[in-house]
Scaffold this active site. Structure first.
Site: not given
Ligand SMILES: Nc1nc2c(ncn2[C@@H]2O[C@H](COP(=O)(O)OP(=O)(O)OP(=O)(O)O)[C@@H](O)[C@H]2O)c(=O)[nH]1
Ligand SMILES: [Zn+2]
Length: 225
Positions: A113-116, A154, A182, A184
């Site tokens: 996952c590129e966000h975490h 994804q 995921h 995360c």
């Molecule tokens: N659309 C999409 N979202 C993703 C994917 N992988 C992770 N995410 C979401 O990216 C979002 C990042 O949101 P943020 O609010 O910036 O991150 P955060 O504060 O860590 O959010 P939480 O996970 O809700 O604690 C999260 O809701 C993740 O679940 C993906 O493959 N596709």
């Molecule tokens: Zn993530």
């Protein structure tokens, strides 16, 4: 000073990327450094993170971790950023005149996952209808694996797989469904261990309700990871 530098770097990532929205956002200088140079820099960055957390890097069990993580990033879990690693997909004539869809299902997906930077683990199901060309079965698994080995969302992974197969097979008639967990979502944040994410991309004939239904019937989304 350090913060200003970081902001400059961030801006250049935002403004300097190449390609279209289905492409992984990459900087134009992404491959100016060799793999060994990247590993050397990342190793120091990982050491810095660990030291900041207060870990004792002289401990036997921790001392090799920065190098281990750096190699893993560059050569393994993000190895698919490098276009040189794209699998060569040899194609053949459809000499059997097989006219039905071909489904390669339950392809293992390990992505990040590129966000975490946490794992995405699941299954991809890929189908195509030949336009006169067929591809070796394993090449579909390899294409999935290549695009999975990147920081991903994804949705983008699903589209990249379809676009690549459309190009290799010279047909629009390609579909992909991914069902993945995921970490995360499962192991932190909301900590919902049961939920998984399903994405799909249907090209050409797969936009037709009957063809799409046939594909979905073949893959029956009861996959266990
Ligand atoms: N659309 C999409 N979202 C993703 C994917 N992988 C992770 N995410 C979401 O990216 C979002 C990042 O949101 P943020 O609010 O910036 O991150 P955060 O504060 O860590 O959010 P939480 O996970 O809700 O604690 C999260 O809701 C993740 O679940 C993906 O493959 N596709
Ligand atoms: Zn993530």
């Amino acid at each position: 000073m350090k913060i200003e530098k970081d902001i400059e770097d961030f801006d250049s990532i935002g403004n300097d990327h190449i390609g279209t929205s289905a492409d992984t956002p990459m900087r134009s200088d992404a491959f100016n450094l060799t793999n060994d140079e990247k590993i050397d820099i990342i190793k120091d960055d990982v050491r810095h993170i660990m030291e900041t957390l207060g870990l004792d890097l002289t401990d036997d069990s921790l001392s090799g971790t920065p190098m281990r993580v750096a190699k893993m990033f560059v050569k393994e879990i993000f190895g698919g950023l490098n276009p040189d690693k794209k699998p060569s997909a040899s194609t053949f004539d459809n000499k059997y005149k097989y006219g039905e869809m071909l489904v390669e299902k339950n392809i293992t997906v390990y992505s990040t996952c590129e966000h975490h930077l946490l794992p995405i683990v699941g299954r991809a199901h890929v189908a195509y209808i030949s336009n006169g060309t067929v591809v070796g079965l394993s090449k579909m698994n390899r294409i999935v694996d290549y695009y999975a080995k990147r920081p991903q969302v994804q949705e983008r992974l699903t589209i990249q797989i379809v676009k690549e197969l459309q190009s290799v097979l010279n047909t629009e008639d390609v579909a992909c469904v991914i069902d993945a967990k995921h970490l995360c979502v499962n192991s932190r944040g909301i900590r919902d261990i049961e939920s998984s994410t399903v994405t799909s991309e249907f090209g050409g004939k797969f936009k037709n309700e009957e063809t799409r239904r046939e594909f979905l019937d073949y893959i029956k989304l009861d996959t266990q990871f």
